[in-house]
Write a protein that holds these residues in place. Structure first.
Motif, short mmCIF file in Angstrom:
data_model
loop_
_atom_site.label_atom_id
_atom_site.label_comp_id
_atom_site.label_asym_id
_atom_site.label_seq_id
_atom_site.Cartn_x
_atom_site.Cartn_y
_atom_site.Cartn_z
N GLN A 85 -21.55 -21.02 4.08
CA GLN A 85 -21.60 -22.35 3.48
C GLN A 85 -21.09 -22.37 2.05
O GLN A 85 -20.75 -23.42 1.52
CB GLN A 85 -23.05 -22.88 3.52
N HIS A 86 -21.05 -21.22 1.41
CA HIS A 86 -20.53 -21.17 0.05
C HIS A 86 -19.89 -19.81 -0.19
O HIS A 86 -20.10 -18.86 0.57
CB HIS A 86 -21.64 -21.43 -0.98
N TYR A 87 -19.11 -19.74 -1.25
CA TYR A 87 -18.43 -18.49 -1.58
C TYR A 87 -18.47 -18.26 -3.08
O TYR A 87 -18.75 -19.17 -3.87
CB TYR A 87 -16.97 -18.51 -1.08
N GLN A 88 -18.17 -17.02 -3.47
CA GLN A 88 -18.20 -16.63 -4.87
C GLN A 88 -16.88 -15.96 -5.23
O GLN A 88 -16.48 -14.99 -4.59
CB GLN A 88 -19.37 -15.65 -5.11
N PRO A 89 -16.17 -16.45 -6.25
CA PRO A 89 -14.95 -15.76 -6.68
C PRO A 89 -15.29 -14.44 -7.38
O PRO A 89 -16.20 -14.39 -8.21
CB PRO A 89 -14.30 -16.76 -7.63
N VAL A 90 -14.56 -13.40 -7.03
CA VAL A 90 -14.80 -12.07 -7.60
C VAL A 90 -13.47 -11.47 -8.04
O VAL A 90 -12.48 -11.54 -7.29
CB VAL A 90 -15.49 -11.13 -6.58
N THR A 91 -13.44 -10.91 -9.22
CA THR A 91 -12.25 -10.23 -9.71
C THR A 91 -12.29 -8.78 -9.25
O THR A 91 -13.25 -8.05 -9.53
CB THR A 91 -12.16 -10.29 -11.24
N VAL A 92 -11.26 -8.35 -8.54
CA VAL A 92 -11.20 -6.99 -7.99
C VAL A 92 -10.40 -6.11 -8.95
O VAL A 92 -9.27 -6.43 -9.31
CB VAL A 92 -10.54 -6.99 -6.59
N THR A 93 -11.00 -5.02 -9.37
CA THR A 93 -10.34 -4.06 -10.24
C THR A 93 -9.69 -2.97 -9.40
O THR A 93 -10.00 -2.83 -8.21
CB THR A 93 -11.35 -3.45 -11.21
N PRO A 94 -8.80 -2.15 -9.96
CA PRO A 94 -8.02 -1.19 -9.16
C PRO A 94 -8.85 -0.22 -8.33
O PRO A 94 -8.47 0.10 -7.22
CB PRO A 94 -7.19 -0.46 -10.21
N ASN A 100 -19.48 -1.52 -5.16
CA ASN A 100 -19.34 -2.13 -6.49
C ASN A 100 -19.36 -3.64 -6.40
O ASN A 100 -19.99 -4.32 -7.22
CB ASN A 100 -18.03 -1.69 -7.13
N LEU A 101 -18.68 -4.19 -5.39
CA LEU A 101 -18.63 -5.64 -5.24
C LEU A 101 -20.01 -6.21 -4.92
O LEU A 101 -20.42 -7.22 -5.49
CB LEU A 101 -17.63 -6.01 -4.14
N ILE A 102 -20.72 -5.57 -4.01
CA ILE A 102 -22.06 -6.05 -3.64
C ILE A 102 -22.99 -5.96 -4.83
O ILE A 102 -23.80 -6.87 -5.09
CB ILE A 102 -22.60 -5.25 -2.43
N TRP A 103 -22.90 -4.85 -5.59
CA TRP A 103 -23.74 -4.72 -6.79
C TRP A 103 -23.42 -5.83 -7.79
O TRP A 103 -24.31 -6.38 -8.43
CB TRP A 103 -23.49 -3.35 -7.43
N SER A 104 -22.13 -6.18 -7.92
CA SER A 104 -21.74 -7.25 -8.83
C SER A 104 -22.34 -8.59 -8.41
O SER A 104 -22.84 -9.36 -9.23
CB SER A 104 -20.21 -7.35 -8.88
N LEU A 105 -22.33 -8.86 -7.10
CA LEU A 105 -22.92 -10.10 -6.60
C LEU A 105 -24.43 -10.11 -6.80
O LEU A 105 -25.01 -11.15 -7.15
CB LEU A 105 -22.58 -10.28 -5.12
#
Length: 328
Positions: A85-94, A100-105
């Motif tokens: 139902q919703h989304y979150q923009p995430v900046t992906v680093t190299p 890492n992404l889940i921890w960021s969220l």
């Protein structure tokens, strides 16, 4: 269906751009076919001034489209959460991994109040195929070319794909499955998971042949929105597929890009879990080799030195003896 020759024909007037006016007739009589074509083109766009404006707009440089994978390795992706139902923009680093992404969220509080059992798992969904796969926590994210990212709770994949569950050896598995050897055509096939690949035996008594290598194939299952559709098309309830990590353009035969199977539910779960672990083993080995190579390159290079002229064993006649006589 036969049609009578005397049946009335319904005609519609020709477009205005196709009607010959005096200017077109004069150009045609002069043998200037190109002028007639240009006049028709102007009429179709509403006159010469309108055509000129359209051509100027078409020739103007278009604004640059931001790429998901920029040249510096950074890019922004949209990660859907749970129920889509919703989304979150995430900046992906190299070097960003799924964990890492889940921890960021989690640090942003996006995943609070999650519904379900197990752990948060990141999924890659291929929309045109209606298939998805769980992304291992230690996998480096590749934004370009991915259909969609989704984070949701899962009671099996969270533990199964963790770094601590990587097997010491690639698992083996064998059994009968239904293989879609051609779109809509299924055949009972003996399937083997061994030697980092999937092998099939097409006929009784025939030798097995390699279908695909897990060095470049991942296992996928239908998404929740396409599950019923896949079940209707398959002779068995559990559907899974092996899809290449390379683009379909790499393959001369497009049938080699993805291989679809189906079987009973309990058998299908065993196949998917075993293939996931076998692929995890390969990725873990590749990462270990890559890291060891990077560590070797960081070490200071050794230089050759001249052999010393010193004696390696002390002279027994020397007055300052290191060892007592007879101790050696």
């Amino acid at each position: 269906r036969s049609m009578s020759l005397n049946a009335p024909r319904h005609t519609r007037p020709a477009p205005e751009s196709m009607i010959m006016d005096d200017e077109m007739i004069k150009a045609l009589m002069s043998g200037k076919a190109e002028t007639v074509a240009e006049l028709r083109r102007e009429r179709s766009f509403g006159g010469p001034s309108r055509l000129k404006k359209i051509e100027e707009q078409a020739s103007a440089p278009s604004p640059p489209v931001p790429s998901l994978a920029a040249s510096d390795g950074h890019g922004q992706i949209s990660v859907f959460i749970g129920d889509m139902q919703h989304y979150q923009p995430v900046t992906v680093t190299p070097r960003m991994t799924a964990s890492n992404l889940i921890w960021s969220l989690e640090s942003q509080g996006v995943l609070k109040g999650g519904v379900g059992l197990g752990q948060w798992v990141l999924f890659e969904q291929v929309l045109d195929l209606g298939m998805e796969r769980p992304i291992r926590p230690f996998e480096i994210l590749k934004p370009a070319g991915v259909g969609r990212f989704l984070v949701r709770m899962h009671d099996t994949f969270g533990l199964l794909l963790s770094s601590g569950r990587v097997p010491e050896a690639s698992p083996d598995l064998t059994g009968w499955v239904e293989w879609e050897w051609k779109k809509g055509k299924w055949n009972k096939t003996w399937l083997e998971l061994r030697e980092h690949g999937l092998w099939i035996t097409k006929k009784d008594g025939a030798a097995s042949e390699l279908l695909c290598s897990l060095t470049s194939f991942e296992v996928y299952t239908p998404t929740s929105s396409t599950l019923s559709s896949h079940k209707q098309k398959a002779p068995k309830p559990y559907v899974f597929a092996l899809k290449s990590v390379d683009p379909v353009t790499y393959f001369e035969d497009k049938n080699d890009y993805m291989h679809t199977f189906c079987c009973k539910d309990e058998e299908g779960e065993a196949w998917v879990e075993s293939i996931l672990l076998a692929r995890s083993y390969i990725l873990h080995q590749e990462r270990h080799i890559l890291n060891s190579g990077q560590n070797q390159s960081k070490r200071r290079p050794r230089t050759a030195t001249a052999r010393p002229n010193k004696k390696l064993v002390a002279d027994s006649s020397h007055s300052n003896r290191v060892f007592a006589s007879g101790s050696l």
